[in-house]
Design an enzyme around this catalytic site. Sequence first.
Site, PDB file in Angstrom:
ATOM      1  N   SER A 108       0.790  -1.238   0.000  1.00 23.25           N
ATOM      2  CA  SER A 108       0.000   0.000   0.000  1.00 23.25           C
ATOM      3  C   SER A 108       0.818   1.281   0.000  1.00 23.25           C
ATOM      4  O   SER A 108       0.256   2.369  -0.134  1.00 23.25           O
ATOM      5  CB  SER A 108      -0.931   0.010   1.214  1.00 23.25           C
ATOM      6  OG  SER A 108      -1.812  -1.091   1.160  1.00 23.25           O
ATOM      7  N   ALA A 109       2.139   1.187   0.177  1.00 22.64           N
ATOM      8  CA  ALA A 109       2.968   2.396   0.176  1.00 22.64           C
ATOM      9  C   ALA A 109       2.869   3.158  -1.137  1.00 22.64           C
ATOM     10  O   ALA A 109       3.157   4.356  -1.186  1.00 22.64           O
ATOM     11  CB  ALA A 109       4.428   2.035   0.456  1.00 22.64           C
TER      12      ALA A 109
END
Length: 700
Positions: A397-398
């Site tokens: 998700s970064a």
Amino acid sequence: MKYLKKQIKTTGSSTKSRIPVRLNILFFIVFLLFAALVAQLAYLQVIHGSSFQAEVNRTDRTVIQGNVPRGMIYDSKGRVLVGNKANSAVTFTKSMNVKTSDLATVARRLSNYISVDTSKLTDRDLADFYLSDNKKLQRVIDTLPKSKRTTKNGDKVPDAVLYKLAVNKVAKQKLTFSAKEKQQAAIFKTMSGAYQLSTVFIKNSDVTSKEVAEVSEHLQSLPGVNIGTDWERNYPNGDSMSSIIGNVSSESQGLPEDQINSLLAQGYSRNDRVGTSYLEQEYENVLKGTKSQTQVTVGSNNQVLKSQTLYTGDKGSNLNLTVDSNYQAKVEAALKNEFNLAKSNGHAGYSDGAYAIAMNPKTGAILAMAGVRNDPKTGETTDDALGTINRSFVMGSAVKGATFLGAMMDGVITPSSNYQSDDPIYLPSTPVKKSVYPVGTFSGMNAVTALEVSSNIYMMRLALKEGNAQYVPNSYIHMDSDIFTKLRGYFSQFGLGVKTGIDIPGEAPAFLGSTLNEYGQLKVGSALDLSYGNYDAYTLIQMAQYVSTIANGGYRMKPYLVQSIQKTDNDGTQGAVESSTQPTILNRVGFTDSQLDVVKTGFYNVVHGTNGWGTAHTLKSVSPSISGKTGTAQSFYSDGKNLTQTLTSSFVGYAPSDDPQIAVAVVFPNLSESASNSHYNLDMAKEMFTDYFNTQTAAK
């Protein structure tokens, strides 16, 4: 009878008259030859005597080149990271057409004054030294069968062939050599391996003052031998950044085999030291300097009569890096501590390491690069800062900041209209696609909340809109065939999926997953995975460039490690700056300020928000304030037989939130699933931010 006497008398008279004529003719011819010889001698001696005398005394002058110290490498505060250590050395300059026996004689004499390493001597080396004595060589050749010494036609076999046969015979005999003779053989090997009029080091390390004194005292009896200086790299900071700095070949290694032709064409000698990796290789032309020039005078007997230095050479220029070695050391220590903690907690049994990088988001200057490489089979760890540029990982998700901004640039949401349903995605014959929190936790949310709680569902619904999807839960889905191209196109504007251009060789590209299945059909599910960072793999330097682009307002900056190139003055101090690296904008991402504000607010709330599902609230107390995004991706470890599901934990962020001075990226790949509630990524980021600002404060 009277007639007979008369005949004899007549004949005798005739013979007597003929002999003197013949002798006279012979004498006359001899006289002419003698006169010609005298004339020729007079011609040579009187007319051309001076020119022939000059030829006898003729000397050749040849200019040979010598190495100079390489340039040094400094950190951003002027501390030496890589320096040069001067060593006394015993050198040898090989004369033209010097005899092997003469080399052996010098080697024997020199062995009385120095000791050298003999561990690398081979049977062939010892045989060569043994046969340097012409008498021994002839004795060995004489013992060879006649069939080996002559051809079928009875002609003598060429000397080179005979010598090779003699070497083979001596090597097979395994002759015994004393320690002294081995010393002589080692010296002889170095001398005989030199090219004509080239200088080699017979001994260039651990040369004692006694050896220098004794060799200097006996130079008259050691033709070609001299006392000089050699240089070797030294590292005051130890192994810090060693994998980034790279290596330099030794004098014995010389030019790398795969580059030898191109380097020889550039004027290098075969035994020159050159940078073989990374910064030492990338900046070889800067660091190598300009060789010294010495004029060598060679007499008619091919012996070196004298040498004269024409040009002392110019030491290589220095590199000033963007990295503060104090901060670099703190980042390295923190990363090792966090990874060792993960190991002691039983979370890193399948992990292949951990990596961290910090850069100035406004300029692209690298502030620190650190890596730990782990062997899951042995548990052995090694420094691997290069892993930040040459290893790729699925980051999770970064990457969602790029997904959001891509969707807004695509027009499927706007800063003022971005509320979406949070219903999971149900594809035919596929497990439900949802977020980490339980289904039904949220009925829907806006973009800022979606970033704070890291909603995978929100990202997938953005991809559905961008792909003009026709979707019926559990029944049917169709997306535009260019959905991968569209998503990756937006990602690439931030540097995800493309090389950053950092000034170190060896940067690896990203690893992009396939877009079609084995039947040639679009992998729709994988396109949805791509939207929330669970498909393509990126290098950590790409992640740092991506978050820096968000931090600085949309400018993708080229990362760099070398801030400037600087000369060294004669007194050893740093001289004039030859060149400085100017920040390079690779592209400007096409989002608006209002679109960026949505993502920056979301990144701020990831750390400072109040929602219970926020993912980085443990960083809330850090000052100055941090903005960022966490990531967790599904990964796998294979031992060659079994496949074990693991997770990769990452973080990207910047600080201060309102005026970013530093951007960081961290990844812990292949942690065990039991580490899902651990915060190694956040703890590492916290250390990096805190240590940076503490270092900045201490420097003021």
